[in-house]
Write a protein that holds these residues in place. Structure first.
Motif, PDB file in Angstrom:
ATOM      1  N   THR A  63       0.827  -1.203   0.000  1.00 10.16           N
ATOM      2  CA  THR A  63       0.000   0.000   0.000  1.00 10.16           C
ATOM      3  C   THR A  63       0.862   1.253   0.000  1.00 10.16           C
ATOM      4  OG1 THR A  63      -1.774  -1.125   1.201  1.00 10.16           O
ATOM      5  CG2 THR A  63      -1.786   1.282   1.256  1.00 10.16           C
ATOM      6  N   LEU A 245     -19.179   7.568  -1.663  1.00  9.61           N
ATOM      7  CA  LEU A 245     -18.202   6.548  -1.297  1.00  9.61           C
ATOM      8  C   LEU A 245     -18.154   6.360   0.215  1.00  9.61           C
ATOM      9  CD1 LEU A 245     -15.273   7.408  -3.754  1.00  9.61           C
ATOM     10  CD2 LEU A 245     -16.642   5.317  -3.755  1.00  9.61           C
ATOM     11  N   SER A 250     -16.789   2.857   1.148  1.00 12.95           N
ATOM     12  CA  SER A 250     -15.752   2.556   0.149  1.00 12.95           C
ATOM     13  C   SER A 250     -14.710   3.666   0.041  1.00 12.95           C
ATOM     14  CB  SER A 250     -16.400   2.333  -1.226  1.00 12.95           C
ATOM     15  OG  SER A 250     -17.217   1.183  -1.208  1.00 12.95           O
ATOM     16  N   LEU A 251     -14.733   4.593   0.993  1.00 13.99           N
ATOM     17  CA  LEU A 251     -13.774   5.694   0.973  1.00 13.99           C
ATOM     18  C   LEU A 251     -12.468   5.217   1.617  1.00 13.99           C
ATOM     19  CD1 LEU A 251     -13.693   8.637   0.018  1.00 13.99           C
ATOM     20  CD2 LEU A 251     -14.298   9.333   2.337  1.00 13.99           C
ATOM     21  N   THR A 252     -11.698   4.441   0.862  1.00 11.22           N
ATOM     22  CA  THR A 252     -10.488   3.810   1.376  1.00 11.22           C
ATOM     23  C   THR A 252      -9.272   4.223   0.560  1.00 11.22           C
ATOM     24  OG1 THR A 252     -10.727   1.876  -0.059  1.00 11.22           O
ATOM     25  CG2 THR A 252     -11.853   1.809   2.084  1.00 11.22           C
ATOM     26  N   GLN A 254      -7.338   2.166  -0.964  1.00 11.59           N
ATOM     27  CA  GLN A 254      -7.341   1.377  -2.197  1.00 11.59           C
ATOM     28  C   GLN A 254      -8.267   1.988  -3.246  1.00 11.59           C
ATOM     29  OE1 GLN A 254      -5.204  -1.306  -2.668  1.00 11.59           O
ATOM     30  NE2 GLN A 254      -5.836  -0.967  -4.785  1.00 11.59           N
ATOM     31  N   THR A 255      -9.364   2.582  -2.821  1.00  7.05           N
ATOM     32  CA  THR A 255     -10.244   3.267  -3.766  1.00  7.05           C
ATOM     33  C   THR A 255      -9.528   4.436  -4.417  1.00  7.05           C
ATOM     34  OG1 THR A 255     -12.224   2.645  -2.516  1.00  7.05           O
ATOM     35  CG2 THR A 255     -12.419   4.512  -4.023  1.00  7.05           C
ATOM     36  N   LEU A 256      -8.808   5.218  -3.608  1.00 11.40           N
ATOM     37  CA  LEU A 256      -8.020   6.335  -4.129  1.00 11.40           C
ATOM     38  C   LEU A 256      -7.015   5.840  -5.164  1.00 11.40           C
ATOM     39  CD1 LEU A 256      -6.948   9.277  -4.103  1.00 11.40           C
ATOM     40  CD2 LEU A 256      -5.493   8.608  -2.166  1.00 11.40           C
ATOM     41  N   ASN A 258      -7.113   3.111  -7.010  1.00  9.86           N
ATOM     42  CA  ASN A 258      -7.778   2.639  -8.230  1.00  9.86           C
ATOM     43  C   ASN A 258      -8.303   3.797  -9.083  1.00  9.86           C
ATOM     44  OD1 ASN A 258      -7.279  -0.017  -7.467  1.00  9.86           O
ATOM     45  ND2 ASN A 258      -9.277  -0.283  -6.510  1.00  9.86           N
ATOM     46  N   VAL A 259      -8.897   4.790  -8.445  1.00 11.78           N
ATOM     47  CA  VAL A 259      -9.435   5.940  -9.178  1.00 11.78           C
ATOM     48  C   VAL A 259      -8.320   6.687  -9.901  1.00 11.78           C
ATOM     49  CG1 VAL A 259     -10.517   8.207  -8.921  1.00 11.78           C
ATOM     50  CG2 VAL A 259     -11.482   6.231  -7.742  1.00 11.78           C
TER      51      VAL A 259
END
Length: 494
Positions: A63, A245, A250-252, A254-256, A258-259
């Motif tokens: 990460t 999110l 889903s505000l994680t 990993q989301t950042l 991926n986006v």
């Protein structure tokens, strides 16, 4: 005026190693800005995954490496906004000044022990500031030369030395202070470096003459209202997306990751399409943009390798490398200086070579092909320690030294040449924004790396280095085959 007359250089324009005196101002500004950025980069990965008891944030290594790649991608993506701001609102000169102050504020935010919130504030400020400064200072270098001035490539090679002078010094000072004393003091020293760059730029701005003083395509009153309206709608969309999110949990991180990975690829594609379709781009400029597409894609492949110096190679230095050199223990952050050291040694030789060859030098796409082949080879080499001694034995530091030397030989054939080609192939209405597009190649590579680097671990090390290296070398072969086609579409540009 004939091409011969354009290439003659007045005596007062030979004040900085045979180049315009104003190049010195931009050279030292960029040197200090890169000192601040690469100083921060030298310790950022370790700060992210180091234990909280040692002053770090305690994230897991995959990460942390992905976040470093995301940071880099966002920094280069912001060049789109910075280039547009210079072309339509501020002019390159004012955009550079504002960007420098934002960068300094970002490093100061990291100098405060504020945990993850301070990191996010720092990311925002440095991303916006670098977007304003980085593409515009490079575009201003191009403005110092007449279109047919054969010193242009050599000037960018010299400018590239300034970049690497700052990057060379930073790991020894910021890295040592950050790893051996306190991370936040290291980030504070990076802020001091940016302040020094701003002082140099403020003092030397008059030497730049009219270069970058005014927007190349200033907004009209009606356009300004439209921009405000669209910006407001965009801000609302972002806020709503963040809220949604958060609602669905889903505000994680990993989301950042991926986006940003998706945006890093889509933004440059959309930007190229916009310039190709613009009514401000004439047919000759459109042909040159088409020629630029394979150069851009080749640059993305190259930066996939080069941009992993602060993530995968930094982790390799920290966890897989014997840190005793000539009997002396050194901080792992010092290995970040290998890239600029090799550049400082090689840049003068390549600058001399391009001047010596003159019109006989290889075509731009041919230089790109060589750069890609060397970039890929540098990663294939890094599969060697795991193949020969296994992935659980410490590797000799000379593997990293050799890898950095090879990748920088490739960089000398691609990076300053790409900067120069970008200024030559740019439509006049999109001069600063075209330089932003060049830096989006690094953003796209950062977005791709945000996914790739999470695959790196001891059990995948050999396959990781060999696979990525082979893909980049394959891109070099394709570029070599495309050279005649690219040259036909360059519209007379060499």
């Amino acid at each position: 005026m004939s091409e011969l007359e354009l290439t003659k250089v007045p005596s007062d324009e030979r004040g900085f190693f045979g180049h315009p005196r104003s190049l010195a101002t931009l050279f030292f500004l960029e040197a200090w800005e890169r000192f601040s950025y690469y100083g921060m980069s030298a310790i950022l990965l370790y700060y992210l995954y180091d234990r909280t008891s040692d002053g770090g944030l305690g994230l897991d290594k995959p990460t942390a490496a992905a976040l470093v790649s995301v940071y880099g991608a966002l920094v280069y993506m912001s060049g789109v906004l910075g280039g547009w701001t210079a072309d339509r609102l501020l002019g390159m000169r004012r955009a550079v000044l504002l960007g420098g102050f934002l960068i300094m504020g970002g490093h100061l935010a990291l100098a405060v022990p504020g945990g993850l919130p301070a990191l996010l504030v720092s990311m925002l400020l440095i991303v916006l500031g670098t977007g304003l400064l980085k593409p515009n200072v490079s575009s201003m270098v191009g403005e110092l030369y007449a279109p047919a001035d054969h010193r242009r490539d050599a000037g960018f090679s010299l400018f590239y030395m300034g970049i690497n002078l700052g990057a060379f010094v930073a790991p020894y000072l910021v890295g040592t202070l950050g790893q051996q004393v306190d991370y936040h003091l290291g980030f504070g020293l990076a802020a001091v470096g940016m302040a020094a760059g701003l002082a140099v730029y403020t003092r030397g701005r008059k030497s730049l003459g009219q270069a970058g003083d005014a927007p190349t395509q200033a907004l009209q009153p009606g356009e300004l209202r439209q921009v405000v309206r669209r910006s407001t709608v965009g801000a609302v969309v972002v806020v709503v997306a963040v809220v949604l999110l958060g609602v669905v949990d889903s505000l994680t991180v990993q989301t950042l990751i991926n986006v940003v990975s998706v945006l890093a690829v889509l933004v440059p594609a959309g930007y190229l399409i916009m310039m190709l379709r613009s009514s401000h781009t004439d047919p000759v400029e459109r042909s040159r943009l088409i020629a630029y597409v394979p150069l851009f894609i080749g640059a993305v492949f190259y930066w996939v390798v080069n941009e992993q110096s602060g993530s995968v190679l930094a982790q390799f230095a920290d966890t897989r490398t014997d840190l005793r050199i000539f009997g002396m223990a050194v901080p792992s952050s010092w290995f970040q200086s290998l890239n600029p050291v090799a550049t400082l040694l090689l840049a003068p030789a390549f600058a001399w070579l391009w001047i010596k060859l003159g019109d006989r030098q290889p075509a731009t796409p041919r230089k790109f092909a060589v750069g890609l082949l060397l970039g890929g080879a540098s990663f294939i080499l890094m599969a060697g320690p795991g193949l020969l001694n296994g992935v659980h034995e410490t590797a000799s530091p000379w593997w990293l030294v050799a890898s950095y030397f090879i990748v920088i030989c490739g960089s000398m054939c691609l990076s300053p040449v790409g900067l120069s080609a970008t200024t030559k192939l740019a439509p006049r209405a999109f001069l600063a924004q075209m330089m932003s597009l060049w830096f989006l190649a690094s953003a796209a590579a950062g977005g791709i790396n945000a996914q790739l680097v999470q695959l790196y671990r001891p059990e995948t090390e050999v396959a990781y280095f060999a696979g990525v290296g082979a893909a980049v070398m394959g891109a070099g072969i394709v570029m070599h085959l495309l050279t005649p086609w690219v040259r036909r579409h360059m519209g007379g540009v060499k």
